[in-house]
Design a protein around this motif. Structure first.
Motif, PDB file in Angstrom:
ATOM      1  N   GLY A  92       0.793  -1.223   0.000  1.00  0.00           N
ATOM      2  CA  GLY A  92       0.000   0.000   0.000  1.00  0.00           C
ATOM      3  C   GLY A  92       0.821   1.267   0.000  1.00  0.00           C
ATOM      4  N   HIS A  93       2.120   1.164   0.295  1.00  0.00           N
ATOM      5  CA  HIS A  93       2.975   2.354   0.256  1.00  0.00           C
ATOM      6  C   HIS A  93       3.348   2.649  -1.192  1.00  0.00           C
ATOM      7  N   PRO A  94       3.219   3.893  -1.644  1.00  0.00           N
ATOM      8  CA  PRO A  94       3.439   4.175  -3.072  1.00  0.00           C
ATOM      9  C   PRO A  94       4.871   3.954  -3.538  1.00  0.00           C
ATOM     10  N   ARG A  95       5.842   3.947  -2.628  1.00  0.00           N
ATOM     11  CA  ARG A  95       7.230   3.751  -3.064  1.00  0.00           C
ATOM     12  C   ARG A  95       7.725   2.327  -2.866  1.00  0.00           C
ATOM     13  N   ILE A  96       6.924   1.463  -2.312  1.00  0.00           N
ATOM     14  CA  ILE A  96       7.286   0.038  -2.240  1.00  0.00           C
ATOM     15  C   ILE A  96       6.679  -0.630  -3.467  1.00  0.00           C
ATOM     16  N   VAL A  97       7.531  -0.916  -4.441  1.00  0.00           N
ATOM     17  CA  VAL A  97       7.027  -1.283  -5.774  1.00  0.00           C
ATOM     18  C   VAL A  97       7.420  -2.678  -6.229  1.00  0.00           C
ATOM     19  N   ALA A  98       8.384  -3.312  -5.558  1.00  0.00           N
ATOM     20  CA  ALA A  98       8.907  -4.565  -6.094  1.00  0.00           C
ATOM     21  C   ALA A  98       9.412  -5.462  -4.969  1.00  0.00           C
ATOM     22  N   VAL A  99       9.624  -6.724  -5.323  1.00  0.00           N
ATOM     23  CA  VAL A  99      10.144  -7.720  -4.397  1.00  0.00           C
ATOM     24  C   VAL A  99      11.218  -8.533  -5.110  1.00  0.00           C
ATOM     25  N   LYS A 100      12.345  -8.722  -4.436  1.00  0.00           N
ATOM     26  CA  LYS A 100      13.292  -9.746  -4.864  1.00  0.00           C
ATOM     27  C   LYS A 100      12.992 -10.976  -4.022  1.00  0.00           C
ATOM     28  N   ASP A 101      12.492 -12.014  -4.667  1.00  0.00           N
ATOM     29  CA  ASP A 101      11.899 -13.156  -3.986  1.00  0.00           C
ATOM     30  C   ASP A 101      12.885 -14.314  -3.900  1.00  0.00           C
ATOM     31  N   CYS A 102      13.382 -14.556  -2.680  1.00  0.00           N
ATOM     32  CA  CYS A 102      14.230 -15.719  -2.418  1.00  0.00           C
ATOM     33  C   CYS A 102      13.660 -16.517  -1.252  1.00  0.00           C
ATOM     34  N   ALA A 103      12.328 -16.521  -1.123  1.00  0.00           N
ATOM     35  CA  ALA A 103      11.668 -17.184   0.001  1.00  0.00           C
ATOM     36  C   ALA A 103      11.404 -18.665  -0.259  1.00  0.00           C
ATOM     37  N   TYR A 104      11.501 -19.099  -1.504  1.00  0.00           N
ATOM     38  CA  TYR A 104      11.208 -20.487  -1.876  1.00  0.00           C
ATOM     39  C   TYR A 104       9.814 -20.899  -1.383  1.00  0.00           C
ATOM     40  N   ASP A 105       8.853 -20.023  -1.603  1.00  0.00           N
ATOM     41  CA  ASP A 105       7.459 -20.290  -1.241  1.00  0.00           C
ATOM     42  C   ASP A 105       6.598 -19.807  -2.401  1.00  0.00           C
ATOM     43  N   LEU A 106       6.489 -20.630  -3.420  1.00  0.00           N
ATOM     44  CA  LEU A 106       5.786 -20.205  -4.624  1.00  0.00           C
ATOM     45  C   LEU A 106       4.307 -19.966  -4.358  1.00  0.00           C
ATOM     46  N   LEU A 107       3.737 -20.700  -3.421  1.00  0.00           N
ATOM     47  CA  LEU A 107       2.333 -20.479  -3.086  1.00  0.00           C
ATOM     48  C   LEU A 107       2.146 -19.106  -2.446  1.00  0.00           C
ATOM     49  N   GLY A 108       2.992 -18.782  -1.464  1.00  0.00           N
ATOM     50  CA  GLY A 108       2.904 -17.466  -0.835  1.00  0.00           C
ATOM     51  C   GLY A 108       3.159 -16.338  -1.807  1.00  0.00           C
ATOM     52  N   THR A 109       4.106 -16.533  -2.699  1.00  0.00           N
ATOM     53  CA  THR A 109       4.394 -15.534  -3.721  1.00  0.00           C
ATOM     54  C   THR A 109       3.163 -15.266  -4.578  1.00  0.00           C
ATOM     55  N   GLN A 110       2.491 -16.330  -5.000  1.00  0.00           N
ATOM     56  CA  GLN A 110       1.306 -16.151  -5.835  1.00  0.00           C
ATOM     57  C   GLN A 110       0.174 -15.457  -5.080  1.00  0.00           C
ATOM     58  N   ARG A 111       0.076 -15.702  -3.790  1.00  0.00           N
ATOM     59  CA  ARG A 111      -0.933 -15.006  -2.995  1.00  0.00           C
ATOM     60  C   ARG A 111      -0.696 -13.499  -3.039  1.00  0.00           C
ATOM     61  N   VAL A 112       0.553 -13.094  -2.858  1.00  0.00           N
ATOM     62  CA  VAL A 112       0.863 -11.660  -2.863  1.00  0.00           C
ATOM     63  C   VAL A 112       0.665 -11.075  -4.257  1.00  0.00           C
ATOM     64  N   MET A 113       1.101 -11.786  -5.274  1.00  0.00           N
ATOM     65  CA  MET A 113       0.946 -11.296  -6.642  1.00  0.00           C
ATOM     66  C   MET A 113      -0.521 -11.115  -7.010  1.00  0.00           C
ATOM     67  N   ALA A 114      -1.382 -12.011  -6.496  1.00  0.00           N
ATOM     68  CA  ALA A 114      -2.805 -11.916  -6.803  1.00  0.00           C
ATOM     69  C   ALA A 114      -3.467 -10.740  -6.097  1.00  0.00           C
ATOM     70  N   ALA A 115      -2.900 -10.331  -4.973  1.00  0.00           N
ATOM     71  CA  ALA A 115      -3.534  -9.309  -4.145  1.00  0.00           C
ATOM     72  C   ALA A 115      -2.926  -7.916  -4.312  1.00  0.00           C
ATOM     73  N   THR A 116      -1.805  -7.800  -5.020  1.00  0.00           N
ATOM     74  CA  THR A 116      -1.105  -6.512  -5.121  1.00  0.00           C
ATOM     75  C   THR A 116      -0.602  -6.282  -6.538  1.00  0.00           C
ATOM     76  N   ASP A 117      -0.053  -5.102  -6.747  1.00  0.00           N
ATOM     77  CA  ASP A 117       0.611  -4.776  -8.013  1.00  0.00           C
ATOM     78  C   ASP A 117       2.124  -4.820  -7.877  1.00  0.00           C
ATOM     79  N   LEU A 118       2.648  -5.438  -6.824  1.00  0.00           N
ATOM     80  CA  LEU A 118       4.092  -5.509  -6.645  1.00  0.00           C
ATOM     81  C   LEU A 118       4.737  -6.255  -7.817  1.00  0.00           C
ATOM     82  N   ALA A 119       5.856  -5.723  -8.286  1.00  0.00           N
ATOM     83  CA  ALA A 119       6.629  -6.373  -9.341  1.00  0.00           C
ATOM     84  C   ALA A 119       7.531  -7.422  -8.695  1.00  0.00           C
TER      85      ALA A 119
END
Length: 293
Positions: free
Chosen positions: A160-187
């Motif tokens: 929700g913060h306008p300057r938080i725009v992207a994620v470098k994803d090294c969490a090895y949780d593809l399910l969690g990643t997809q949850r965030v991608m579905a709910a946000t516009d984060l790159a």
């Protein structure tokens, strides 16, 4: 480039190593040459002073000087993202301000490590950082190193913060990643070279690659083929990178060490250079990838 997906720093990013001289000093001339080579061979953005950039063993002044030197080398044609994450919020904010003054286009901010803050503290840390400068922020989620995850619910709130725009994803949780991608516009950028195609096919922005230090064109070819609609070729290109990726990232040595075994140049203690047998194996896999590409 596929314009339908957000990619604020380009698709093909390299987590660039930090070159040092034989005496251990920061080698800005070598950093500029490396940056120019990476851009000429397909990198659309450069990430400095991350894990691969040996950020734990470079000083604040060295980090700032590196941003300034790479900015001068690549000009305005390539985004430069500065790693500024530390275990201390005040220190992180100060590094962010210095990176902005040095010419960075964005900030890479790892979760505070060692102290293992709870999620409300993680959220407050990143919000303080995002408020500190005018630069867009890429959150770096790598719990295997930091000991603390940016949980999907926390990530969704931070989006929700306008300057938080992207994620470098090294969490090895593809399910969690997809949850965030579905709910946000984060790159979402994968920081795991073996997931370049997988995350891109799910709508990710691209990658921040360690192996791209030595094989930038090989990874660029994966996303180019996918964007051209040739998914079979994209898959073939991804598979070609697997032997080198496995040796560089999953054979017991840090990526920094394996990159420098191929590029040359020292690492800073406590890291130590790769042994002869490991270096020979890396060289063979690297040459095989080049010949297959």
């Amino acid at each position: 480039m596929n314009e339908t997906r957000p990619a604020p720093f380009g698709r093909a990013l390299c987590a660039m190593v930090t070159p040092f001289t034989d005496t251990g000093a920061l080698d800005l001339d070598a950093a500029q040459r490396l940056a120019e080579r990476l851009v000429s061979q397909g990198c659309e953005g450069l990430v400095l002073s991350g894990t691969t950039g040996e950020s734990p063993t470079t000083s604040d002044d060295e980090k700032t000087d590196l941003v300034r030197a790479v900015r001068a080398a690549v000009g305005d044609r390539t985004p430069v993202v500065a790693g500024i994450g530390t275990a201390d919020t005040r220190h992180t904010v100060e590094l962010a301000r210095r990176a902005q003054q040095a010419g960075a286009d964005g900030l890479l901010a790892v979760t505070p490590y060692y102290s293992r803050p709870p999620q409300d503290a993680v959220e407050a840390h990143f919000l303080d950082l995002a408020d500190a400068t005018e630069l867009p922020v890429m959150l770096y989620d790598i719990p295997g190193r930091t000991g603390t995850r940016i949980e999907p619910e926390t990530m969704i709130r931070l989006a929700g913060h306008p300057r938080i725009v992207a994620v470098k994803d090294c969490a090895y949780d593809l399910l969690g990643t997809q949850r965030v991608m579905a709910a946000t516009d984060l790159a979402y950028y994968t920081g795991c070279d073996e997931y370049v195609l997988a995350l891109y096919a799910l709508g990710g922005a691209g990658y921040v690659s360690t192996v791209a230090n030595v094989a930038p064109a090989a990874f660029r070819a994966v996303v180019d083929a996918y964007d051209a609609g040739d998914t079979a070729e994209a898959a073939r290109r991804q598979r070609l990178t697997v032997p080198l990726t496995e040796l560089m990232m999953n054979a017991g040595l840090p990526g920094t060490v394996t990159v420098k075994a191929l590029l040359g140049g020292p690492v800073r203690p406590p890291l130590r250079p790769a042994g002869r047998a490991a270096a020979d194996g890396l060289r063979a896999a690297y040459e095989e990838l080049l010949s297959a590409s």
